[in-house]
Design an enzyme around this catalytic site. Structure first.
Site, PDB file in Angstrom:
ATOM      1  N   ASP A 164       5.900 -32.447 -11.220  1.00 27.38           N
ATOM      2  CA  ASP A 164       7.324 -32.503 -10.922  1.00 27.38           C
ATOM      3  C   ASP A 164       7.486 -33.420  -9.700  1.00 27.38           C
ATOM      4  OD1 ASP A 164      10.110 -31.612 -10.830  1.00 27.38           O
ATOM      5  OD2 ASP A 164       9.487 -30.473  -9.070  1.00 27.38           O
TER       6      ASP A 164
ATOM      7  N   ASP B 257      10.681 -33.710  -7.101  1.00 25.60           N
ATOM      8  CA  ASP B 257      11.289 -33.167  -5.887  1.00 25.60           C
ATOM      9  C   ASP B 257      10.627 -31.850  -5.501  1.00 25.60           C
ATOM     10  OD1 ASP B 257      13.283 -32.479  -3.875  1.00 25.60           O
ATOM     11  OD2 ASP B 257      14.523 -33.962  -4.894  1.00 25.60           O
TER      12      ASP B 257
END
Ligand code: MG
Length: 346
Positions: A25, A27
């Site tokens: 992922d 952020d």
């Protein structure tokens, strides 16, 4: 031999061992706000020496090229092909019901229009153009005018099947420089309230984005790395792959101990350096308590009991999660000592 009377649990394989693919992922894992998370870039570059590294993002506002350029600026070796976005997954879903060449009403930004155009769809911004589907994703410029077009296009027509409606993701919020702002889920919810039906979702925690990644990288032997339980961990579980929760982003120890079964991670780490380190095994003792390293946590009915604080706060958290999750009891009814979910990593 431990000074505390009990030997540490054995060390198992490192989380990265024997994987063919890491899905990271962005952020809260690679960067937070504008800057890279300390150490993340170096650890991911190191990982990429031995395993395929892909990035998987629900953010529909940027193209894969934009994301790759941002990652390169941060010091990662990333090309557009390494980035799997929710608009790509949305297009895969769209293809199942609407053939390329058709006109699609887009509520969103360049991240969406770019993928739709690449896949051969015509893009319109008006319900009056008689679109064959509505595709919705976040972009900062989406406003009432656009949501209204979606509502007009999706309105029930007597004698006609409902128009396909695909949304990139359900995230209620989106982190921006000034704080948490309404995310795509919130904007979809406005349309949903107006039209009284729900879209099909493409991004995490739904599986289409994971399937798009497995197909792109040619393997399902993958480990998901994320910072959110309700998207990254839940999505990995649903997609049938193990997951690693890193404590550099949104969800903290408090959310971890309270996580429902469908979003339990397989690994909990303080930083990505631990990707490469042997991971301590969780051992259930004869009295039912759970031990990780030399930390031990048991249950007395609905009371969570710390038997040994052990060698490190992270092992105490891991043992606490194992005891609470293993009890099958809902967190709301439990008495949990605060020491167990103290946040040492923020
Ligand atoms: Mg995240």
């Amino acid at each position: 031999m431990s000074l505390f009377g009990r030997k540490a649990t054995p060390l198992g394989a490192a989380p990265i061992a024997d994987r063919e693919l890491l899905l990271a992922d962005l952020d809260g894992v690679v960067y937070r706000g504008l800057g890279a998370i300390p150490g993340a870039v170096a650890e991911l570059n190191r990982a990429a020496e031995s395993v395929r590294l892909g990035y998987i993002t629900n953010n529909a506002s940027r193209t894969d090229r934009d994301v790759a350029a941002h990652l390169s600026e941060l010091g990662l070796r990333a090309a557009a092909d390494d980035v799997v976005t929710s608009p790509q997954a949305a297009v895969t879903l769209l293809r199942e019901t609407v053939a390329p060449g058709a006109r699609v009403l887009v509520i969103g930004g360049e991240g969406l229009t770019d993928e739709l155009t690449k896949a051969g769809y015509a893009v319109t911004r008006s319900a009056e153009d008689d679109p064959a589907a509505v595709v919705q994703g976040f972009a900062p410029e989406v406003g009432w005018v656009h949501l209204a077009e979606a509502a007009f296009a999706l309105a029930e027509q007597p004698g006609q099947p409902p128009l396909p409606w695909i949304a990139t993701n359900t995230d209620w919020t989106i982190p921006v420089a000034r704080g948490l702002a309404p995310g795509n889920g919130t904007l979809v919810s406005a349309v949903h309230t107006a039209v009284q039906r729900l879209p099909v979702f493409a991004g995490k925690p739904e599986t289409p984005i994971f399937e798009a990644a497995f197909e792109r990288f040619g393997t399902r032997n993958a480990l998901m790395i994320g910072d959110r339980l309700d998207t990254d961990m839940k999505g990995a579980r649903a997609a049938g792959i193990p997951s690693l929760h890193v404590l550099t982003g949104v969800d903290r120890p408090k959310q971890l101990v309270a996580a429902s079964k469908d979003m339990h991670p397989d690994y909990i780490v303080a930083s990505l350096a631990e990707l490469h380190e042997p991971y301590p095994e969780t051992v259930q003792r004869k009295d039912g308590s759970m031990q990780v390293g030399t930390a031990r946590v048991g249950m007395d009915g609905h009371i969570v009991r710390i038997d040994a604080e052990g060698d490190s706060p992270i092992n105490l958290l891991r043992a606490g999660c194992a005891a609470i999750w293993g009890s099958g009891l809902a967190i709301y009814g439990l008495k949990v000592p605060e020491r167990l979910y103290e946040d040492h990593w923020n």
